[in-house]
Scaffold this motif. Structure first.
Motif, PDB file in Angstrom:
ATOM      1  N   ASN B 103      -9.846 -39.918  33.687  1.00 40.93           N
ATOM      2  CA  ASN B 103      -9.435 -39.227  32.463  1.00 40.93           C
ATOM      3  C   ASN B 103      -7.943 -39.411  32.211  1.00 40.93           C
ATOM      4  O   ASN B 103      -7.516 -39.725  31.101  1.00 40.93           O
ATOM      5  N   THR B 104      -7.150 -39.238  33.261  1.00 34.83           N
ATOM      6  CA  THR B 104      -5.696 -39.328  33.103  1.00 34.83           C
ATOM      7  C   THR B 104      -5.263 -40.754  32.795  1.00 34.83           C
ATOM      8  O   THR B 104      -4.388 -40.981  31.952  1.00 34.83           O
ATOM      9  N   ALA B 105      -5.884 -41.739  33.453  1.00 34.65           N
ATOM     10  CA  ALA B 105      -5.522 -43.133  33.201  1.00 34.65           C
ATOM     11  C   ALA B 105      -5.866 -43.510  31.765  1.00 34.65           C
ATOM     12  O   ALA B 105      -5.047 -44.082  31.031  1.00 34.65           O
ATOM     13  N   ALA B 106      -7.069 -43.145  31.326  1.00 39.18           N
ATOM     14  CA  ALA B 106      -7.469 -43.428  29.945  1.00 39.18           C
ATOM     15  C   ALA B 106      -6.513 -42.733  28.983  1.00 39.18           C
ATOM     16  O   ALA B 106      -6.077 -43.303  27.973  1.00 39.18           O
ATOM     17  N   SER B 107      -6.166 -41.514  29.321  1.00 37.54           N
ATOM     18  CA  SER B 107      -5.357 -40.678  28.455  1.00 37.54           C
ATOM     19  C   SER B 107      -3.962 -41.259  28.214  1.00 37.54           C
ATOM     20  O   SER B 107      -3.484 -41.304  27.086  1.00 37.54           O
ATOM     21  N   PHE B 108      -3.321 -41.720  29.287  1.00 36.42           N
ATOM     22  CA  PHE B 108      -1.951 -42.204  29.126  1.00 36.42           C
ATOM     23  C   PHE B 108      -1.919 -43.602  28.521  1.00 36.42           C
ATOM     24  O   PHE B 108      -1.014 -43.929  27.762  1.00 36.42           O
ATOM     25  N   VAL B 109      -2.914 -44.434  28.825  1.00 38.36           N
ATOM     26  CA  VAL B 109      -2.940 -45.771  28.237  1.00 38.36           C
ATOM     27  C   VAL B 109      -3.284 -45.692  26.749  1.00 38.36           C
ATOM     28  O   VAL B 109      -2.797 -46.482  25.947  1.00 38.36           O
ATOM     29  N   ALA B 110      -4.121 -44.707  26.387  1.00 37.11           N
ATOM     30  CA  ALA B 110      -4.508 -44.560  24.985  1.00 37.11           C
ATOM     31  C   ALA B 110      -3.468 -43.775  24.188  1.00 37.11           C
ATOM     32  O   ALA B 110      -3.747 -43.367  23.064  1.00 37.11           O
ATOM     33  N   THR B 129       6.694 -41.087  37.656  1.00 40.67           N
ATOM     34  CA  THR B 129       7.755 -41.968  37.166  1.00 40.67           C
ATOM     35  C   THR B 129       7.286 -43.411  37.050  1.00 40.67           C
ATOM     36  O   THR B 129       7.582 -44.098  36.077  1.00 40.67           O
ATOM     37  N   GLY B 130       6.560 -43.881  38.067  1.00 38.45           N
ATOM     38  CA  GLY B 130       6.176 -45.292  38.095  1.00 38.45           C
ATOM     39  C   GLY B 130       4.865 -45.561  37.370  1.00 38.45           C
ATOM     40  O   GLY B 130       4.539 -46.723  37.093  1.00 38.45           O
ATOM     41  N   GLY B 131       4.095 -44.518  37.087  1.00 36.49           N
ATOM     42  CA  GLY B 131       2.810 -44.728  36.425  1.00 36.49           C
ATOM     43  C   GLY B 131       2.775 -44.114  35.045  1.00 36.49           C
ATOM     44  O   GLY B 131       2.709 -44.804  34.031  1.00 36.49           O
ATOM     45  N   LEU B 132       2.849 -42.771  35.003  1.00 40.17           N
ATOM     46  CA  LEU B 132       2.666 -42.072  33.731  1.00 40.17           C
ATOM     47  C   LEU B 132       3.788 -42.391  32.740  1.00 40.17           C
ATOM     48  O   LEU B 132       3.532 -42.701  31.571  1.00 40.17           O
ATOM     49  N   ALA B 133       5.055 -42.338  33.216  1.00 40.04           N
ATOM     50  CA  ALA B 133       6.172 -42.562  32.287  1.00 40.04           C
ATOM     51  C   ALA B 133       6.189 -44.004  31.784  1.00 40.04           C
ATOM     52  O   ALA B 133       6.598 -44.264  30.650  1.00 40.04           O
ATOM     53  N   VAL B 134       5.737 -44.946  32.604  1.00 43.76           N
ATOM     54  CA  VAL B 134       5.708 -46.342  32.161  1.00 43.76           C
ATOM     55  C   VAL B 134       4.726 -46.498  31.003  1.00 43.76           C
ATOM     56  O   VAL B 134       5.016 -47.158  30.003  1.00 43.76           O
ATOM     57  N   GLN B 135       3.553 -45.850  31.128  1.00 40.92           N
ATOM     58  CA  GLN B 135       2.590 -45.931  30.022  1.00 40.92           C
ATOM     59  C   GLN B 135       3.132 -45.242  28.774  1.00 40.92           C
ATOM     60  O   GLN B 135       2.769 -45.610  27.655  1.00 40.92           O
ATOM     61  N   ASN B 136       3.999 -44.225  28.961  1.00 37.86           N
ATOM     62  CA  ASN B 136       4.614 -43.600  27.790  1.00 37.86           C
ATOM     63  C   ASN B 136       5.373 -44.646  26.972  1.00 37.86           C
ATOM     64  O   ASN B 136       5.358 -44.619  25.743  1.00 37.86           O
ATOM     65  N   PHE B 137       6.049 -45.557  27.656  1.00 37.91           N
ATOM     66  CA  PHE B 137       6.752 -46.628  26.941  1.00 37.91           C
ATOM     67  C   PHE B 137       5.764 -47.639  26.371  1.00 37.91           C
ATOM     68  O   PHE B 137       5.769 -47.931  25.172  1.00 37.91           O
ATOM     69  N   VAL B 223      11.987 -37.506  27.371  1.00 37.64           N
ATOM     70  CA  VAL B 223      12.488 -38.149  26.153  1.00 37.64           C
ATOM     71  C   VAL B 223      11.488 -39.190  25.643  1.00 37.64           C
ATOM     72  O   VAL B 223      11.195 -39.243  24.448  1.00 37.64           O
ATOM     73  N   ILE B 224      10.904 -39.971  26.528  1.00 36.91           N
ATOM     74  CA  ILE B 224       9.977 -41.002  26.055  1.00 36.91           C
ATOM     75  C   ILE B 224       8.629 -40.376  25.694  1.00 36.91           C
ATOM     76  O   ILE B 224       7.908 -40.880  24.840  1.00 36.91           O
ATOM     77  N   LYS B 225       8.341 -39.239  26.310  1.00 29.06           N
ATOM     78  CA  LYS B 225       7.123 -38.507  25.939  1.00 29.06           C
ATOM     79  C   LYS B 225       7.153 -38.099  24.465  1.00 29.06           C
ATOM     80  O   LYS B 225       6.129 -38.136  23.785  1.00 29.06           O
ATOM     81  N   GLU B 226       8.339 -37.721  23.953  1.00 38.54           N
ATOM     82  CA  GLU B 226       8.452 -37.340  22.547  1.00 38.54           C
ATOM     83  C   GLU B 226       8.631 -38.586  21.670  1.00 38.54           C
ATOM     84  O   GLU B 226       7.973 -38.749  20.660  1.00 38.54           O
ATOM     85  N   LEU B 227       9.534 -39.464  22.096  1.00 37.43           N
ATOM     86  CA  LEU B 227       9.894 -40.641  21.305  1.00 37.43           C
ATOM     87  C   LEU B 227       8.704 -41.575  21.104  1.00 37.43           C
ATOM     88  O   LEU B 227       8.545 -42.184  20.053  1.00 37.43           O
ATOM     89  N   GLY B 228       7.863 -41.691  22.130  1.00 36.92           N
ATOM     90  CA  GLY B 228       6.692 -42.566  22.033  1.00 36.92           C
ATOM     91  C   GLY B 228       5.468 -41.814  21.566  1.00 36.92           C
ATOM     92  O   GLY B 228       4.356 -42.319  21.680  1.00 36.92           O
ATOM     93  N   THR B 229       5.643 -40.604  21.032  1.00 35.82           N
ATOM     94  CA  THR B 229       4.550 -39.716  20.615  1.00 35.82           C
ATOM     95  C   THR B 229       3.412 -39.682  21.636  1.00 35.82           C
ATOM     96  O   THR B 229       2.239 -39.828  21.305  1.00 35.82           O
ATOM     97  N   ASN B 230       3.811 -39.502  22.902  1.00 35.58           N
ATOM     98  CA  ASN B 230       2.817 -39.450  23.975  1.00 35.58           C
ATOM     99  C   ASN B 230       2.362 -38.023  24.235  1.00 35.58           C
ATOM    100  O   ASN B 230       1.229 -37.677  23.993  1.00 35.58           O
ATOM    101  N   GLY B 231       3.298 -37.211  24.785  1.00 36.53           N
ATOM    102  CA  GLY B 231       3.024 -35.784  24.889  1.00 36.53           C
ATOM    103  C   GLY B 231       2.648 -35.253  26.257  1.00 36.53           C
ATOM    104  O   GLY B 231       2.407 -34.065  26.402  1.00 36.53           O
ATOM    105  N   GLY B 232       2.553 -36.107  27.272  1.00 37.58           N
ATOM    106  CA  GLY B 232       2.131 -35.627  28.587  1.00 37.58           C
ATOM    107  C   GLY B 232       3.272 -34.957  29.328  1.00 37.58           C
ATOM    108  O   GLY B 232       4.238 -35.593  29.693  1.00 37.58           O
ATOM    109  N   GLY B 233       3.152 -33.670  29.588  1.00 36.43           N
ATOM    110  CA  GLY B 233       4.231 -32.914  30.205  1.00 36.43           C
ATOM    111  C   GLY B 233       4.392 -33.209  31.682  1.00 36.43           C
ATOM    112  O   GLY B 233       3.419 -33.486  32.378  1.00 36.43           O
TER     113      GLY B 233
END
Lengths: 232, 554
Positions: B103-110, B129-137, B223-233
């Protein structure tokens, strides 16, 4: 068929290499660089805005709310089968907002973490109506003194509702002023002196219009403690 | 000053700041996507990928690039979470269970960032940092790439080529998102957001005892969570957590970050199709909807209808003191009208009608201004539908930006707008009909239904916010919401790229006296109407059962 499998494999390989290269940039170099600069420029804030009391002891973070409760019977809290009664607020100190949504960790239990969160209850949820009603009664009862009666309509909404994070470090100036009489009485201080303390710790809106006026409870209580101790 | 006046001033300040950067940022992005230069670090990355950044791709090749990169992203992020328990730098946190890791992998990639976990107790530094934030970008850069490919479809003629996916991906990340993120992260640290790689902090408390909280690279992820309209806290409370969003200024700044790229992309669009006025018509449409929703949200939250709020004397449940009602309402509308889904206040505890505004914002398809990239391509698809409807009224073949909207184009646009409603309503109906999924509801009555409707609306539209009382960490919800997120992200992209390919092959039709002027206020008005009618009719019955029933009873 074979060429399409080979093509897919080649494409996935390219995708993986692109991901790894971008992971090095965005997942390693970027956070390290930002951390380096942040630690150099704003070490206090980058590490959690810790607050010390007059004696130099760290008493928490100015950003993270905490409870100001009476100590509980240690035998009670150690008994896992019978969870202790809800702690009683220590009315010498200014009290924060309720934190009905704050949890503790259910995973990775080697720690005792604060797990932030809200109650998520809807406006028509009976449990929430009950919690708010009881909280209001308690605020009225706790803060009324011999010379000062709190009316229910004077209690601001933040005093009886849980925040989004459960860690709200602030209360509204109205709620702080409402507590001043009780705090003064419990600490044998002059009411005007305590009201002045609240006024000194009230932060207005940023630039006059951003956000809401607020009082940081930890900083207020640290100043209150210094006041009571200074008086000796 | 009353809280209402302060709220209006905050909104005006936000409009001013967005207007100030609109042109420079929009033009910068247009230059990035049409530049012929490759910087040295970019050339190293192309070499690593083994791609020629100057090779034009037709739409199927572009799509294969998107899908291959995203598929690898899901697998990599899944593996990282499953291995967390044995990875160093993970604070000793255990590996994530398979259904939640999927669920989390699908969520951040999508680009959704739906979270069925609580960040502070589940995810260590390496995964965050190395997984979730990278997908945010990179998920944001993928969305922008697809939008730019569609814009090129309008701008180019008699070629099937839409540009190079790898070049668009790398440039979007390195030249647009990364520089903005570095500056933004330092602003957030200056406000008080934490940025360190410490372990768990244990600090003393005022009244004795101690409390434990996480260290972490929070500002750089926020910052990238907002800037990339991702949203994962980083934390469970998302942007309500003081370490993510410490004060009223950081709050307004985060709303600015959410909106800045989607709004500026309309300028990029205008520049690339050679008509700034066309970009402004799209911008005006987005702005009208956004401002209208924000005004409605402030009105209903300040009114504070609902039994518990009336006892309390205000709708402050789930809201932070420092943001107040207006700072929360502004954030909540920005996050649901984009694909962000970050929250600074908890949507489940908004008034009944406030919850309805959040739901409708997502159901519009997140196009006002929408997610980075996805907002623009979603809006352009609606623009195609709107010229089609106008064409039907006068009996002319519809045209948009000098391209004929024929049978093939309208079929693709229609498929696009059917995907998300089918996913949202289909999965919601299934969850309500089955015996177990309704047990996850926290609140009784209409609001419980809203929780489920919200979950699938948020997933399929790639938003990620929640009526978070719903216990979504079950195999059913982890799996179905995971599927809704993937299908809701990538199926529409298939239709968008096919549409782009078909438009790019056409020869332009000359503008005549009979051509509908799509750069005029009349057309922007038609577009707003089309959006509201198309979505309103689709979702009205479901909204009537949930938020409308709750809101009108209060």
């Amino acid at each position: 068929m074979n060429t399409s499998v080979a093509n897919t494999a080649r494409l996935l390989g390219a995708g993986l290499r692109a991901l790894l290269a971008l992971t090095v940039v965005c997942g390693v170099l970027y956070p390290l660089a930002v951390t380096g600069v942040a630690q150099g420029l704003f070490p206090g804030r980058a590490n959690g805005s810790e607050v010390k009391d007059a004696s130099g002891r760290v008493v928490g973070s100015s950003l993270i709310g905490q409870r100001y409760d009476l100590p509980q019977d240690p035998r009670e809290s150690q008994d896992a089968q019978n969870p202790p009664e809800a702690a009683e607020p220590d009315l010498r100190w200014f009290q924060p907002r309720p934190s009905g949504g704050l949890g503790s960790n259910t995973l990775n239990r080697q720690y005792a973490l604060l797990v932030s969160g809200a109650t998520n209850k809807a406006g028509d949820n009976e449990d929430l109506v009950k919690a708010v009603t009881e909280a209001k009664e308690a605020v009225v009862a706790d803060n009324s003194t011999a010379t000062y009666r709190v009316r229910p309509e004077d209690v601001p909404a933040d005093a009886v509702t849980s925040s989004g994070s459960g860690l709200d470090p602030d209360i509204s100036p109205q709620y702080a002023r409402l507590q001043a009489h009780r705090v003064a009485e419990r600490n044998q201080l002059d009411v005007q002196r305590v009201e002045q303390l609240v006024a000194d710790h009230t932060e207005g809106r940023v630039l006059g219009f951003i956000g809401e006026p607020r009082v940081n409870v930890l900083e207020l209580n640290v100043a209150l403690k210094a006041l009571t101790e200074g008086r000796g | 000053m009353s809280p209402q006046t302060a709220g209006v001033l905050q909104l005006l300040a936000l409009v001013g700041a967005l207007a100030l950067v609109h042109r420079p940022l929009g033009d910068h992005m247009a230059r990035v996507y049409s530049s012929g230069r490759h910087y040295a670090p970019e050339r190293w990355i192309y070499k690593a990928i083994g791609a020629d950044p100057d090779a034009g791709m037709r739409w199927p090749a572009y799509l294969r690039g998107v899908l291959a990169f995203s598929a690898v992203g899901v697998l990599f992020l899944y593996a990282l979470q499953r291995l967390q328990g044995v990875l160093p730098g993970s604070l000793g946190f255990a590996s994530i269970d398979p259904d939640q890791a999927f669920n989390t992998a699908a969520s951040f990639v999508a680009n959704t960032n739906w979270q069925s976990y609580a960040g502070e107790q589940a995810m260590g530094h390496v995964v965050q940092t190395g997984g979730l934030a990278v997908q945010n970008f990179v998920s944001a850069a993928v969305g922008m790439a697809v939008a730019v490919a569609l814009v090129r479809g309008f701008a180019r003629s008699r070629t099937g080529e839409l540009g190079n996916f790898w070049a668009d991906l790398v440039r979007g990340t390195l030249r647009i998102l990364l520089p903005l993120a570095v500056v933004g992260a330092l602003v957030l640290v200056a406000c008080g957001a934490i940025q360190n790689f410490a372990g768990i902090h244990e600090v003393g408390q005022f009244a004795g005892g101690s409390q434990q909280w996480n260290g972490g690279a929070v500002a750089s992820q926020e910052v990238i969570k907002e800037l990339g309209t991702n949203g994962g806290g980083y934390f469970n409370a998302n942007s309500a957590h003081p370490f993510e969003n410490p004060n009223p200024f950081s709050n307004l700044f985060e709303v600015f970050l959410i909106l800045v790229v989607p709004f500026a992309l309309t300028r990029t669009f205008g520049t690339l199709v050679g008509s700034a006025r066309q970009g402004r018509a799209i911008l005006a449409t987005m702005a009208v909807i956004w401002l209208g929703f924000t005004a409605l949200m402030m009105w209903t939250e300040f009114a504070g209808k609902g039994p518990a709020f009336e006892v309390a004397g205000g709708a402050m449940e789930g809201k932070e003191t420092r943001f107040g009602i207006s700072g929360s309402a502004i954030f909540s509308v920005a996050t649901t009208l984009t694909s962000t889904g970050a929250v600074n206040s908890f949507h489940s505890s908004y008034t009944g009608l406030g919850g309805g505004i959040q739901l409708l914002g997502m159901q519009l398809g997140e196009i006002a201004p929408g997610g980075v990239g996805s907002g623009l391509y979603g809006m352009l698809v609606m623009a195609v539908i709107a010229v089609f409807l106008a064409g039907l009224m006068v009996g002319r073949t519809p045209e948009y930006l000098g391209k004929k909207i024929g049978t093939r184009e309208i079929k693709l646009a229609a498929c696009y707008i059917l995907v998300t409603p089918a996913l949202v309503l289909g999965f919601t109906a299934m969850a309500m009909a089955l015996p177990t999924p309704p047990h996850s509801m926290l609140n009784p009555g209409a609001h419980g239904f809203s929780e489920v409707l919200y979950a699938y609306t948020s997933g399929a539209n790639n938003n990620g916010s929640a009526f978070a009382g719903l216990n979504a960490d079950t195999q059913w919800y982890n799996t179905t919401i995971g599927l809704a997120m993937l299908l809701g992200r990538f199926l529409p992209m298939v239709f968008v790229l096919a549409l782009a390919g078909s438009l790019a092959e056409q020869r332009p039709v000359p503008q005549t006296a009979g051509t509908l002027r799509t750069d005029k206020p009349l057309y922007a008005g038609l577009l707003v109407g089309t959006i509201v009618v198309v979505t309103g009719l689709t979702y009205f019955p479901a909204l009537a059962l949930g938020p409308l029933a709750e809101g009108l009873a209060a």
